[in-house]
Design an enzyme around this catalytic site. Structure first.
Site, PDB file in Angstrom:
ATOM      1  N   SER A 174       2.414   8.760  -1.605  1.00  0.00           N
ATOM      2  CA  SER A 174       3.318   8.972  -0.651  1.00  0.00           C
ATOM      3  C   SER A 174       4.446   9.897  -1.429  1.00  0.00           C
ATOM      4  O   SER A 174       4.203  10.990  -1.997  1.00  0.00           O
ATOM      5  CB  SER A 174       3.938   7.729  -0.186  1.00  0.00           C
ATOM      6  OG  SER A 174       4.958   8.149   0.736  1.00  0.00           O
ATOM      7  N   HIS A 200       0.863  10.951   2.674  1.00  0.00           N
ATOM      8  CA  HIS A 200       2.191  10.687   3.713  1.00  0.00           C
ATOM      9  C   HIS A 200       2.921  11.870   3.692  1.00  0.00           C
ATOM     10  O   HIS A 200       3.679  12.472   2.959  1.00  0.00           O
ATOM     11  CB  HIS A 200       3.131   9.804   3.512  1.00  0.00           C
ATOM     12  CG  HIS A 200       2.653   8.260   3.362  1.00  0.00           C
ATOM     13  ND1 HIS A 200       3.005   7.274   2.650  1.00  0.00           N
ATOM     14  CD2 HIS A 200       1.344   7.853   3.991  1.00  0.00           C
ATOM     15  CE1 HIS A 200       2.483   6.167   3.138  1.00  0.00           C
ATOM     16  NE2 HIS A 200       1.245   6.660   3.543  1.00  0.00           N
ATOM     17  N   MET A 293       6.763   5.036  -2.153  1.00  0.00           N
ATOM     18  CA  MET A 293       7.562   4.033  -1.609  1.00  0.00           C
ATOM     19  C   MET A 293       6.812   3.037  -0.553  1.00  0.00           C
ATOM     20  O   MET A 293       6.119   3.186   0.214  1.00  0.00           O
ATOM     21  CB  MET A 293       8.628   4.598  -0.934  1.00  0.00           C
ATOM     22  CG  MET A 293       9.705   3.139  -0.365  1.00  0.00           C
ATOM     23  SD  MET A 293      10.740   2.356  -1.790  1.00  0.00           S
ATOM     24  CE  MET A 293      12.031   3.695  -2.208  1.00  0.00           C
ATOM     25  N   ASP A 296       1.865   0.447   1.355  1.00  0.00           N
ATOM     26  CA  ASP A 296       0.918   1.038   2.061  1.00  0.00           C
ATOM     27  C   ASP A 296      -0.457   1.112   1.026  1.00  0.00           C
ATOM     28  O   ASP A 296      -0.469   1.762   0.085  1.00  0.00           O
ATOM     29  CB  ASP A 296       1.043   2.396   2.573  1.00  0.00           C
ATOM     30  CG  ASP A 296      -0.204   2.940   3.420  1.00  0.00           C
ATOM     31  OD1 ASP A 296      -0.874   2.078   3.979  1.00  0.00           O
ATOM     32  OD2 ASP A 296      -0.304   4.197   3.723  1.00  0.00           O
TER      33      ASP A 296
END
Length: 357
Positions: A174, A200, A293, A296
């Site tokens: 991410s 992401h 962050m 996930d």
């Protein structure tokens, strides 16, 4: 005791956009917009005087674009930056340049349905500004200059191997992941088993991101399409608005890309990808969790490890945000925790171990 607010400086050449961003960010009681600037030259002076925690920066501006500003400014005064970009081919490519030059996150301006789109964008921007405020960007004081490229990237045209692989490498990332993924892919040999990646990113940017990596790496890198085969020498990147799963069909692996509700707050989700690899590939898989962050991918990585797969986590010191790797490590999902510069080598080592089984 009052909670300290995140101080933000908004930089955009449009007075209307500056006002919209000021109002939208100020709706969060944890954020204070301490100033605005119409161009990087004004911004430079205000950064010194106002000392913001985070900068929101327009991609395309007169006099000096956002990328050039980052390249000049980050080595002197590192500051977390969230890029605000229009989703155009030119804007998208510049945004990827900005991420390479030190920007932490990107938020896209709405192209249509301005009322609903603006509300969604501002909610995303508020979240990403607060995430960015936690990022340590001090490493840019020692800016490395031009990025290293794999010598193979400049060689002959690449072609993914025409045979399937019985091994699959799954990577999830991410915040800060675009650079982490780039560093890994450019250091992997062209015969590496098939790679599937969730990063992401907003819809539209994943295709540009894949195209850039394809130019820099000796691997074939492309945005995944539903039904694509997982092939040795190729990396597939999940589309920015589709979950990607690996499915075994006879003697080959394919990816399934489909819309779905966010999982762990994201679509595409690392969790979804890792769970599918654990179920379909099991002991012939390698899972890698990189900077980002949140949580996930943590449980998916654990599922993969329990299925017999090998797992790697990026260490805290080399992460932009030590969130996702930390969550995976804390639940016991990470077999080896390593600095970023050693992960490609470790993947190659693990592949050889799998080949000997």
């Amino acid at each position: 005791m009052a909670i300290r607010k995140v101080k933000v400086l908004v930089v955009d050449d449009s007075a209307l956009v500056r006002q919209l961003l000021l109002e939208g960010l100020s709706r969060d009681p944890g954020i204070e917009v301490v100033g605005t600037a119409a161009d990087p030259f004004v911004a430079r002076d205000k950064i010194v005087s106002l000392q913001p925690d985070v900068l929101t920066l327009d991609v395309e501006m007169p006099r000096m674009d956002g990328v050039e500003f980052l390249r000049r400014f980050m080595p002197q005064y590192p500051l977390p930056v969230v890029m605000v970009s229009a989703l155009t081919k030119k804007g998208g490519q510049i945004t990827l340049d900005a991420l390479e030059a030190g920007a932490v996150e990107v938020v896209t301006k709405p192209a249509s349905n301005l009322h609903d789109g603006l509300n969604a964008m501002m909610q995303e921007l508020r979240t990403k500004v607060k995430i960015a405020s936690t990022v340590d960007v001090s490493r840019w004081k020692e800016y490395r200059g031009s990025k290293l490229r794999s010598p193979a990237a400049a060689g002959q045209p690449k072609k993914a191997l025409a045979v399937s692989t019985d091994k699959v490498i799954a990577i999830g990332a991410s915040t800060g992941g675009t650079e982490a993924i780039r560093e890994i892919l450019v250091n992997l040999p062209p015969d590496t088993p098939g790679i599937v990646i969730v990063q992401h990113m907003p819809p539209g940017f994943t295709e540009m991101f894949a195209g850039r990596l394809n130019q820099q790496s000796s691997l074939v890198v492309k945005e995944a399409k539903d039904g694509d085969r997982v092939l040795a020498g190729q990396a597939l990147i999940a589309p920015g608005d589709r979950h990607m799963r690996v499915r075994r069909t006879g003697g080959i692996y394919q990816v399934r890309c489909a819309e779905g509700e966010p999982v762990c707050g994201h679509c595409p989700s690392v969790e979804v990808l890792m769970n599918s690899v654990a179920e379909q590939v099991a002991a012939n898989s390698i899972g890698v969790i990189l900077t980002g962050m949140g949580r996930d991918g943590a449980q998916g990585m654990l599922h993969l490890r329990h299925a017999g797969g090998k797992t790697i986590g990026q260490d805290e010191a080399s992460c932009v945000v030590y969130g996702m790797p930390q969550e995976a490590f804390n639940v016991g999902a990470v077999e080896r925790q390593l600095p970023l510069h050693r992960i490609a080598e470790e993947i190659t080592r693990m592949v050889k171990i799998l080949e000997k089984r």
